[in-house]
Motif scaffolding. Structure first.
Motif, short mmCIF file in Angstrom:
data_model
loop_
_atom_site.label_atom_id
_atom_site.label_comp_id
_atom_site.label_asym_id
_atom_site.label_seq_id
_atom_site.Cartn_x
_atom_site.Cartn_y
_atom_site.Cartn_z
N ALA A 126 6.54 3.86 15.68
CA ALA A 126 6.44 5.14 16.36
C ALA A 126 5.07 5.27 17.01
O ALA A 126 4.09 4.66 16.58
CB ALA A 126 6.67 6.29 15.38
N TYR A 127 5.04 6.10 18.05
CA TYR A 127 3.80 6.39 18.77
C TYR A 127 3.55 7.89 18.66
O TYR A 127 4.47 8.69 18.79
CB TYR A 127 3.91 5.98 20.24
N PHE A 128 2.28 8.26 18.45
CA PHE A 128 1.92 9.66 18.27
C PHE A 128 0.74 10.01 19.17
O PHE A 128 -0.13 9.18 19.42
CB PHE A 128 1.54 9.94 16.81
N GLY A 129 0.70 11.24 19.63
CA GLY A 129 -0.41 11.71 20.46
C GLY A 129 0.01 12.91 21.27
O GLY A 129 1.07 13.50 21.05
N ARG A 130 -0.81 13.25 22.20
CA ARG A 130 -0.50 14.35 23.13
C ARG A 130 -0.53 13.75 24.52
O ARG A 130 -1.60 13.45 25.04
CB ARG A 130 -1.53 15.46 23.00
N GLY A 131 0.63 13.53 25.11
CA GLY A 131 0.72 12.83 26.40
C GLY A 131 0.71 11.34 26.17
O GLY A 131 1.72 10.75 25.84
N ALA A 132 -0.44 10.72 26.29
CA ALA A 132 -0.58 9.28 26.03
C ALA A 132 -0.69 9.05 24.52
O ALA A 132 -1.17 9.93 23.79
CB ALA A 132 -1.83 8.75 26.72
N PRO A 133 -0.24 7.89 24.04
CA PRO A 133 -0.33 7.62 22.61
C PRO A 133 -1.78 7.58 22.12
O PRO A 133 -2.65 7.02 22.77
CB PRO A 133 0.32 6.25 22.44
N ALA A 134 -2.02 8.20 20.97
CA ALA A 134 -3.31 8.11 20.29
C ALA A 134 -3.19 7.16 19.10
O ALA A 134 -4.16 6.54 18.69
CB ALA A 134 -3.77 9.48 19.82
N LEU A 135 -1.96 7.03 18.57
CA LEU A 135 -1.69 6.14 17.44
C LEU A 135 -0.40 5.39 17.68
O LEU A 135 0.59 5.97 18.14
CB LEU A 135 -1.51 6.93 16.14
N ALA A 136 -0.39 4.13 17.33
CA ALA A 136 0.84 3.34 17.23
C ALA A 136 0.96 2.97 15.76
O ALA A 136 0.02 2.46 15.17
CB ALA A 136 0.75 2.09 18.08
N VAL A 137 2.10 3.28 15.14
CA VAL A 137 2.28 3.08 13.71
C VAL A 137 3.50 2.17 13.48
O VAL A 137 4.57 2.42 14.03
CB VAL A 137 2.49 4.42 12.98
N ILE A 138 3.29 1.14 12.67
CA ILE A 138 4.38 0.26 12.27
C ILE A 138 4.39 0.24 10.74
O ILE A 138 3.36 -0.01 10.11
CB ILE A 138 4.16 -1.19 12.77
N VAL A 139 5.53 0.55 10.15
CA VAL A 139 5.68 0.51 8.69
C VAL A 139 6.94 -0.28 8.36
O VAL A 139 7.90 -0.28 9.12
CB VAL A 139 5.73 1.92 8.06
N ALA A 140 6.91 -0.95 7.22
CA ALA A 140 8.08 -1.69 6.76
C ALA A 140 7.96 -1.94 5.27
O ALA A 140 6.86 -1.92 4.71
CB ALA A 140 8.20 -3.02 7.50
N ASN A 141 9.10 -2.19 4.64
CA ASN A 141 9.12 -2.59 3.24
C ASN A 141 8.97 -4.10 3.17
O ASN A 141 9.39 -4.81 4.08
CB ASN A 141 10.44 -2.20 2.59
N VAL A 142 8.39 -4.58 2.08
CA VAL A 142 8.35 -6.01 1.83
C VAL A 142 9.38 -6.32 0.75
O VAL A 142 9.56 -5.54 -0.19
CB VAL A 142 6.94 -6.51 1.43
N LYS A 143 10.11 -7.42 0.90
CA LYS A 143 11.19 -7.77 -0.03
C LYS A 143 10.66 -8.34 -1.34
O LYS A 143 11.27 -8.15 -2.38
CB LYS A 143 12.13 -8.77 0.62
N THR A 144 9.54 -9.06 -1.27
CA THR A 144 8.96 -9.66 -2.48
C THR A 144 7.46 -9.43 -2.48
O THR A 144 6.84 -9.26 -1.43
CB THR A 144 9.23 -11.18 -2.54
N ARG A 145 6.89 -9.42 -3.66
CA ARG A 145 5.45 -9.23 -3.81
C ARG A 145 4.72 -10.35 -3.08
O ARG A 145 4.95 -11.53 -3.34
CB ARG A 145 5.09 -9.21 -5.29
N PRO A 146 3.83 -10.02 -2.15
CA PRO A 146 3.13 -11.07 -1.39
C PRO A 146 2.08 -11.79 -2.23
O PRO A 146 1.38 -11.18 -3.03
CB PRO A 146 2.47 -10.30 -0.24
N SER A 147 2.01 -13.10 -2.04
CA SER A 147 0.99 -13.92 -2.71
C SER A 147 -0.32 -13.80 -1.93
O SER A 147 -0.37 -13.25 -0.83
CB SER A 147 1.44 -15.37 -2.74
N ALA A 148 -1.38 -14.36 -2.49
CA ALA A 148 -2.68 -14.37 -1.79
C ALA A 148 -2.54 -15.10 -0.46
O ALA A 148 -3.10 -14.68 0.55
CB ALA A 148 -3.74 -15.02 -2.67
N SER A 149 -1.79 -16.18 -0.44
CA SER A 149 -1.57 -16.94 0.81
C SER A 149 -0.79 -16.10 1.82
O SER A 149 -1.10 -16.11 3.00
CB SER A 149 -0.82 -18.24 0.50
N ASP A 150 0.22 -15.37 1.33
CA ASP A 150 0.99 -14.48 2.21
C ASP A 150 0.08 -13.45 2.86
O ASP A 150 0.18 -13.17 4.05
CB ASP A 150 2.09 -13.74 1.43
#
Length: 133
Positions: free
Chosen positions: A30-54
């Motif tokens: 989603a994009y948020f702001g007044r007129g032009a975007p002030a923020l672009a936000v991307i959120v998602a769930n992860v299926k498995t706990r990420p390792s240090a390498s991940d």
């Protein structure tokens, strides 16, 4: 308020489709702001706990895919733990800060236009709190 245009909505759909693979599910853009975007936000769930390498690959990939020319820098992640990193950059000539967070439940990426690292990190922690509650 959320910002909509055919260009932004198409970009959001394409980003969601590209993210809903592998270790990520339920991506939202989603994009948020007044007129032009002030923020672009991307959120998602992860299926498995990420390792240090991940986590290492995640941050390197985010910065590279979004055009950062420098490496991301660790910042405080907030009450849910995990790892958060930010980098100052530019999108289409507009200064911005990209902050990305990864923990055992979700990943959150925020592009804060015309914000320095500290306020962008604070904004990202607010998004994380909203997402993980």
């Amino acid at each position: 308020p959320q910002v909509h245009s055919s260009t932004l909505d198409n970009a959001a759909r394409n980003t969601q489709a590209s993210l809903d693979r592998g270790p990520i599910t339920n991506a939202q853009v989603a994009y948020f702001g007044r007129g032009a975007p002030a923020l672009a936000v991307i959120v998602a769930n992860v299926k498995t706990r990420p390792s240090a390498s991940d986590r290492e690959q995640f941050f390197a990939g985010i910065a590279k895919n979004l055009g950062a020319t420098t490496t991301m820098n660790p910042v405080a992640s907030g009450p849910f733990g995990g790892t958060m990193e930010c980098v100052a950059m530019s999108f289409a000539g507009t200064p911005a800060t990209l902050c990305a967070s990864l923990d055992s439940a979700a990943f959150v990426t925020v592009v804060a236009y015309n914000q320095k690292v500290v306020p962008a990190a604070t904004t990202t922690r607010s998004v994380i709190t909203a997402v993980e509650h």
